[in-house]
Design a protein around this motif. Structure first.
Motif, mmCIF file in Angstrom:
data_model
loop_
_atom_site.group_PDB
_atom_site.id
_atom_site.type_symbol
_atom_site.label_atom_id
_atom_site.label_comp_id
_atom_site.label_asym_id
_atom_site.label_seq_id
_atom_site.Cartn_x
_atom_site.Cartn_y
_atom_site.Cartn_z
ATOM 1 N N PRO A 284 11.234 28.750 42.062
ATOM 2 C CA PRO A 284 10.294 27.459 41.996
ATOM 3 C C PRO A 284 11.370 26.255 41.727
ATOM 4 C CG PRO A 284 9.844 29.059 40.861
ATOM 5 C CD PRO A 284 10.519 29.548 41.408
ATOM 6 N N VAL A 285 11.239 25.259 42.643
ATOM 7 C CA VAL A 285 10.742 23.926 41.714
ATOM 8 C C VAL A 285 10.802 23.361 40.311
ATOM 9 C CG1 VAL A 285 11.738 21.401 41.530
ATOM 10 C CG2 VAL A 285 12.623 22.818 43.297
ATOM 11 N N VAL A 286 11.392 23.285 39.526
ATOM 12 C CA VAL A 286 11.389 23.132 37.971
ATOM 13 C C VAL A 286 10.299 21.141 38.521
ATOM 14 C CG1 VAL A 286 11.757 23.768 35.628
ATOM 15 C CG2 VAL A 286 12.637 25.116 37.204
ATOM 16 N N GLU A 287 9.170 21.339 36.951
ATOM 17 C CA GLU A 287 8.894 20.134 36.337
ATOM 18 C C GLU A 287 9.604 19.624 35.191
ATOM 19 O OE1 GLU A 287 7.062 17.782 38.650
ATOM 20 O OE2 GLU A 287 7.047 19.095 40.543
ATOM 21 N N PRO A 288 9.865 18.620 35.613
ATOM 22 C CA PRO A 288 10.319 18.358 33.980
ATOM 23 C C PRO A 288 9.423 18.074 33.330
ATOM 24 C CG PRO A 288 10.668 16.456 35.777
ATOM 25 C CD PRO A 288 9.851 17.341 36.653
ATOM 26 N N VAL A 289 8.291 17.968 33.253
ATOM 27 C CA VAL A 289 7.212 18.152 31.817
ATOM 28 C C VAL A 289 7.587 19.708 31.632
ATOM 29 C CG1 VAL A 289 5.254 18.976 33.679
ATOM 30 C CG2 VAL A 289 4.835 17.109 30.941
ATOM 31 N N ASP A 290 7.187 20.554 32.423
ATOM 32 C CA ASP A 290 7.508 22.149 31.382
ATOM 33 C C ASP A 290 8.526 22.140 31.026
ATOM 34 O OD1 ASP A 290 5.275 22.674 32.751
ATOM 35 O OD2 ASP A 290 6.279 22.467 34.506
ATOM 36 N N VAL A 291 9.756 21.416 31.617
ATOM 37 C CA VAL A 291 11.119 21.253 30.537
ATOM 38 C C VAL A 291 11.144 21.512 29.263
ATOM 39 C CG1 VAL A 291 13.843 21.118 30.447
ATOM 40 C CG2 VAL A 291 12.699 21.669 32.472
ATOM 41 N N ALA A 292 9.955 20.085 29.045
ATOM 42 C CA ALA A 292 10.154 18.624 28.645
ATOM 43 C C ALA A 292 9.092 19.613 27.042
ATOM 44 C CB ALA A 292 9.402 17.375 28.704
ATOM 45 N N LYS A 293 8.443 20.431 27.707
ATOM 46 C CA LYS A 293 7.562 20.714 26.513
ATOM 47 C C LYS A 293 8.291 21.816 25.648
ATOM 48 C CE LYS A 293 2.675 20.889 29.191
ATOM 49 N NZ LYS A 293 1.786 21.578 30.210
ATOM 50 N N GLU A 294 8.841 22.481 26.745
ATOM 51 C CA GLU A 294 10.018 23.490 25.855
ATOM 52 C C GLU A 294 10.856 23.167 24.795
ATOM 53 O OE1 GLU A 294 9.665 26.912 26.390
ATOM 54 O OE2 GLU A 294 8.071 27.140 27.028
ATOM 55 N N ILE A 295 11.321 21.654 25.033
ATOM 56 C CA ILE A 295 12.666 20.968 24.640
ATOM 57 C C ILE A 295 11.692 20.101 23.226
ATOM 58 C CG2 ILE A 295 14.505 19.374 24.151
ATOM 59 C CD1 ILE A 295 14.528 19.311 27.002
#
Length: 363
Positions: A284-295
């Protein structure tokens, strides 16, 4: 390529369903220790004997799940060590390519939370000004500009404690169509700029008594490669290797500095606008907000981390363990080498939004 040349993706009713969503639900239900121990407790509340088969099975399952969670915690602690102390009021966060997309999202979150944020980019910030965020016009492929901006940041904001290397460009051409200037620009932005920023900002991070954090944003393309992404894939493979080698060096010389390697799949940002996702269920395409949460979580907790999103990105290294025939079959089924056929990118978006003047691609 005009925007109307991009074939629309027709969403079906099950489009939001993905293997990542299924795994997330399972991790918070059947594979969560708390939920697993609820089952034998419910059996006991019904006056079921401890030696009854359903009771024994449920206890065995809950024990297995609990041991798995404990093993995962121990594995992470052994691999990444103890976290460093983080105080957002004293953190100075430098983000390259932070004028838009993922970088801007992280900058705005930290700015609102009271951290001091410096954004380095050749393009103006999309949202103009953001609270707690200071913009510095800087081409990260220019060593002299980085050195000048680093001195300005230390004078204006203080000694940097977090460096997020996020700047990237995508040209999206076959190798035979790439010009030498395009190759040089791609490798300079996507690879060499990491060396420049690290050489410039790492001494400041090393001076901090509480240590610091270095975040490297790579890509799964650096592991599997893809057609029309030879320059991008080479650069991303390079920065992944750079990050791992640097992390090994810092563990010996500066153990208080934490390192975070981010390996996402296709992000829903203008950088890859127009790219068709081959399989939304598996990839699935990853939303930037989800990656930002992890970072942000990794930085906040002051820990080393390896972030892979979506799920397949965490296991992508096993791709090269497969026999070469299975690798070829997997590529054909995933259609990874056809995904860039409809690529528009940030430049295409700009061409549609503004027909006047030359285009300068953002980082």
């Amino acid at each position: 390529m005009p925007l109307d040349a991009t074939p629309p993706q027709r969403d079906s009713w099950f489009a939001p369903l993905s293997i990542d969503l299924i795994v997330k639900v399972l991790k918070t239900s059947f594979f969560h220790p708390f939920i697993a121990w609820i089952v034998p407790l419910c059996f006991r509340a019904q006056n079921m004997f401890w030696d009854a088969p359903p009771m024994l099975v449920s206890i065995a399952w809950a024990t297995l799940i609990s041991l798995s969670w404990i093993a995962a915690t121990i594995n992470e602690r052994v691999a990444f060590g103890l976290p460093r102390e983080v105080d957002l009021s004293e953190e100075v966060i430098v983000i390259t390519g932070g004028a838009s997309g993922l970088g801007l999202l992280i900058a705005e979150v930290y700015g609102m939370r009271g951290a001091t944020v410096a954004v380095l980019d050749v393009a103006e910030m999309e949202n103009g000004e953001a609270r707690g965020v200071t913009y510095y016009k800087c081409d990260v492929t220019d060593k002299d500009q980085i050195a000048r901006v680093a001195a300005e940041i230390e004078r204006d904001l203080g000694t940097p404690t977090v460096l997020i290397n996020n700047a990237a460009i995508v040209i999206g051409k076959p190798l035979l169509d790439l010009t030498f200037p395009e190759i040089e620009r791609s490798l300079s932005t996507n690879l060499l700029s990491h060396f420049y920023t690290l050489k410039t900002f790492l001494p400041a991070l090393a001076r901090n008594e509480r240590g610091g954090t270095i975040v490297t944003v790579s890509s799964v393309i650096g592991t599997v490669g893809a057609a029309q992404l030879t320059d991008y894939a080479a650069a991303k493979a390079g920065i992944s290797a750079l990050h791992r080698s640097l992390a090994a060096e810092l563990r010996q010389s500066h153990p208080k500095i934490r390192t975070v390697l981010v390996t996402p799949g296709q992000l829903s940002t203008p950088l890859f606008y127009g790219v068709q996702t081959p399989n939304r269920f598996i990839a699935p395409v990853v939303e930037p907000v989800d990656v930002a949460k992890e970072i942000i979580a990794a930085i906040d907790h002051g820990k080393n981390a390896a972030i892979g999103m979506p799920l397949y990105a965490r296991w992508i290294d096993w791709y090269h363990v497969l026999p070469v025939a299975l690798q070829a079959i997997a590529r054909r089924l995933a259609q990874v080498d056809r995904a860039m056929d409809t690529f528009v990118g940030r430049k295409g978006l700009k061409r549609e939004s503004s027909k006047e003047g030359p285009l300068i691609e953002d980082l």
